[in-house]
Write an enzyme that holds these catalytic residues in place. Structure first.
Site, PDB file in Angstrom:
ATOM      1  N   SER A   9      75.660  40.717  18.639  1.00 18.06           N
ATOM      2  CA  SER A   9      76.917  41.424  18.383  1.00 18.06           C
ATOM      3  C   SER A   9      77.419  41.076  16.991  1.00 18.06           C
ATOM      4  CB  SER A   9      77.967  41.022  19.419  1.00 18.06           C
ATOM      5  OG  SER A   9      79.241  41.429  18.957  1.00 18.06           O
ATOM      6  N   HIS A  34      74.509  45.211  18.722  1.00 18.68           N
ATOM      7  CA  HIS A  34      75.684  45.545  19.532  1.00 18.68           C
ATOM      8  C   HIS A  34      76.880  45.691  18.591  1.00 18.68           C
ATOM      9  CE1 HIS A  34      77.991  45.464  23.344  1.00 18.68           C
ATOM     10  NE2 HIS A  34      78.892  44.739  22.692  1.00 18.68           N
ATOM     11  N   ASP A  36      80.853  46.440  18.376  1.00 24.81           N
ATOM     12  CA  ASP A  36      82.090  46.440  19.165  1.00 24.81           C
ATOM     13  C   ASP A  36      83.175  47.246  18.467  1.00 24.81           C
ATOM     14  OD1 ASP A  36      81.575  44.688  21.478  1.00 24.81           O
ATOM     15  OD2 ASP A  36      81.125  43.210  19.929  1.00 24.81           O
ATOM     16  N   MET A  38      87.005  48.487  18.696  1.00 25.26           N
ATOM     17  CA  MET A  38      88.281  48.180  19.369  1.00 25.26           C
ATOM     18  C   MET A  38      89.410  48.931  18.666  1.00 25.26           C
ATOM     19  SD  MET A  38      87.920  44.091  19.922  1.00 25.26           S
ATOM     20  CE  MET A  38      86.340  43.302  20.256  1.00 25.26           C
ATOM     21  N   HIS A  67      79.681  49.716  21.803  1.00 26.23           N
ATOM     22  CA  HIS A  67      80.570  49.349  22.918  1.00 26.23           C
ATOM     23  C   HIS A  67      81.998  49.772  22.560  1.00 26.23           C
ATOM     24  CE1 HIS A  67      82.328  45.688  25.378  1.00 26.23           C
ATOM     25  NE2 HIS A  67      82.673  46.855  25.888  1.00 26.23           N
ATOM     26  N   MET A  69      85.598  49.849  23.162  1.00 23.31           N
ATOM     27  CA  MET A  69      86.750  49.266  23.872  1.00 23.31           C
ATOM     28  C   MET A  69      87.982  50.017  23.390  1.00 23.31           C
ATOM     29  SD  MET A  69      85.513  45.341  23.654  1.00 23.31           S
ATOM     30  CE  MET A  69      84.335  45.757  22.376  1.00 23.31           C
ATOM     31  N   MET A 138      81.233  42.800  31.741  1.00 18.97           N
ATOM     32  CA  MET A 138      81.930  41.882  30.820  1.00 18.97           C
ATOM     33  C   MET A 138      82.007  40.511  31.480  1.00 18.97           C
ATOM     34  SD  MET A 138      82.540  43.486  28.030  1.00 18.97           S
ATOM     35  CE  MET A 138      83.334  42.066  27.263  1.00 18.97           C
ATOM     36  N   GLY A 143      87.830  41.883  23.938  1.00 24.20           N
ATOM     37  CA  GLY A 143      88.799  41.825  22.841  1.00 24.20           C
ATOM     38  C   GLY A 143      88.421  40.873  21.725  1.00 24.20           C
ATOM     39  N   PHE A 144      87.778  39.773  22.069  1.00 29.11           N
ATOM     40  CA  PHE A 144      87.487  38.758  21.057  1.00 29.11           C
ATOM     41  C   PHE A 144      86.140  38.094  21.315  1.00 29.11           C
ATOM     42  CE2 PHE A 144      92.015  39.209  21.534  1.00 29.11           C
ATOM     43  CZ  PHE A 144      92.446  39.347  20.218  1.00 29.11           C
ATOM     44  N   GLY A 145      85.506  37.691  20.212  1.00 32.81           N
ATOM     45  CA  GLY A 145      84.294  36.890  20.338  1.00 32.81           C
ATOM     46  C   GLY A 145      84.670  35.430  20.574  1.00 32.81           C
ATOM     47  N   GLY A 146      83.683  34.627  20.894  1.00 33.93           N
ATOM     48  CA  GLY A 146      83.887  33.180  20.974  1.00 33.93           C
ATOM     49  C   GLY A 146      84.581  32.662  22.226  1.00 33.93           C
ATOM     50  N   ASP A 176      77.946  40.655  28.479  1.00 30.91           N
ATOM     51  CA  ASP A 176      78.613  40.529  27.179  1.00 30.91           C
ATOM     52  C   ASP A 176      79.782  39.559  27.285  1.00 30.91           C
ATOM     53  OD1 ASP A 176      79.694  40.960  24.665  1.00 30.91           O
ATOM     54  OD2 ASP A 176      80.264  43.052  25.035  1.00 30.91           O
ATOM     55  N   GLY A 177      79.686  38.467  26.523  1.00 35.81           N
ATOM     56  CA  GLY A 177      80.789  37.507  26.462  1.00 35.81           C
ATOM     57  C   GLY A 177      80.343  36.103  26.826  1.00 35.81           C
ATOM     58  N   GLY A 198      77.209  37.066  20.371  1.00 40.65           N
ATOM     59  CA  GLY A 198      77.827  37.113  19.046  1.00 40.65           C
ATOM     60  C   GLY A 198      77.926  35.755  18.404  1.00 40.65           C
TER      61      GLY A 198
HETATM   62  C1  DX5 Z   1      84.104  41.000  23.179  1.00 41.65           C
HETATM   63  C2  DX5 Z   1      82.935  41.819  22.713  1.00 41.65           C
HETATM   64  C3  DX5 Z   1      81.684  41.047  22.572  1.00 41.65           C
HETATM   65  C4  DX5 Z   1      81.714  39.868  21.623  1.00 41.65           C
HETATM   66  C5  DX5 Z   1      80.938  38.784  22.274  1.00 41.65           C
HETATM   67  O1  DX5 Z   1      85.101  41.795  23.683  1.00 41.65           O
HETATM   68  O2  DX5 Z   1      82.681  42.899  23.583  1.00 41.65           O
HETATM   69  O3  DX5 Z   1      80.570  41.888  22.265  1.00 41.65           O
HETATM   70  O4  DX5 Z   1      81.196  40.118  20.351  1.00 41.65           O
HETATM   71  O5  DX5 Z   1      81.061  37.645  21.520  1.00 41.65           O
HETATM   72  P1  DX5 Z   1      80.587  36.224  22.033  1.00 41.65           P
HETATM   73  O6  DX5 Z   1      79.098  36.292  22.220  1.00 41.65           O
HETATM   74  O7  DX5 Z   1      80.998  35.317  20.922  1.00 41.65           O
HETATM   75  O8  DX5 Z   1      81.307  35.936  23.316  1.00 41.65           O
HETATM   76 ZN    ZN Z   2      80.807  44.045  23.254  1.00 44.85          ZN
END
Ligand code: DX5
Ligand code: ZN
Length: 216
Positions: A9, A34, A36, A38, A67, A69, A138, A143-146, A176-177, A198
């Site tokens: 991602s 991937h 994302d 948003m 993806h 969102m 999910m 909404g956020f990575g990490g 994902d996540g 990601g």
């Molecule tokens: C979050 C995204 C993910 C995100 C995952 O809402 O849909 O694709 O990039 O990031 P990680 O792998 O850091 O959880």
């Molecule tokens: Zn995603």
């Protein structure tokens, strides 16, 4: 052994160096990217739109897993298709008519997926499974990575695997996540086919090595 697809991602990549990151993904042996999207409405964050997808499309042949969102995918999906998306996944929690959206995307010549947030049950999308190429489970709140992987989502993956196998549906399960080499094993064990990752990849000192760790 079935083939597991890795979808790095780019949300966690350096957006000033995306061209370089696409080369890294190619080198790593991952097949998908991937992306994302948003809108600051469906989720409390804003990322990229079709123009970015279009620019990236010129740089690589990798499969673009987009993806969405966003609250109104029915208004915007076509722009992403025209920009080079190979697969468009929208969320089941939107209000548009989902069967129609699936049919529209498929008849445009690309693949379609539906995503379910952690609190959404498999039963809410079960009737759509025969028409889908992919279901995205999910494993964090979108909404956020990490964020940290939600272990209880493994049960949902297992339920989906059973339904898909029993009915011979041609539908991949993507997660994902919070996916890293450890949580990936949980997901693969539960029946996932596609792993989105990601921060584990892009925060690694050696991103290529991080992708390769999924293949071991
Ligand atoms: C979050 C995204 C993910 C995100 C995952 O809402 O849909 O694709 O990039 O990031 P990680 O792998 O850091 O959880
Ligand atoms: Zn995603």
């Amino acid at each position: 052994m079935k083939k597991i697809i890795i979808a790095p991602s780019i949300l966690s990549a350096d957006f000033a160096a995306l061209k370089h990151d696409l080369k890294m993904i190619e080198e790593s042996g991952a097949d998908w990217v991937h992306i994302d999207v948003m809108d600051g409405h469906f989720v409390p964050n804003i990322t990229v739109g079709p123009v970015v997808v279009k620019s990236l499309r010129k740089e690589t042949e990798l499969f673009f897993d987009v993806h969405l969102m966003i609250t109104n995918p029915e208004k915007y999906w076509r722009k992403f298709k025209e920009s080079g998306a190979d697969l468009i996944t929208f969320h089941s929690e939107i209000s548009a008519e989902k069967k129609k959206l699936i049919e529209d995307i498929i008849s445009s010549g690309i693949k379609v997926g539906i995503s379910i947030k952690p609190k959404t049950f498999v039963s809410e999308i079960e009737a759509l499974l025969p028409y889908l190429n992919l279901v995205l489970v999910m494993t964090v709140e979108p909404g956020f990575g990490g964020q940290s992987f939600m272990e209880d989502m493994a049960a949902k993956i297992k339920v989906l695997r059973k339904i898909i196998d029993e009915n011979n549906y041609d539908c991949l399960i993507e997660v994902d996540g919070g996916i890293n080499s450890q949580t990936a094993s949980i997901c693969i064990g539960a029946g996932a086919d596609v792993l989105v990752s990601g921060s584990y990849i892009f925060a690694a000192e050696n991103p290529v090595g991080a992708v390769k760790s999924f293949f071991i």
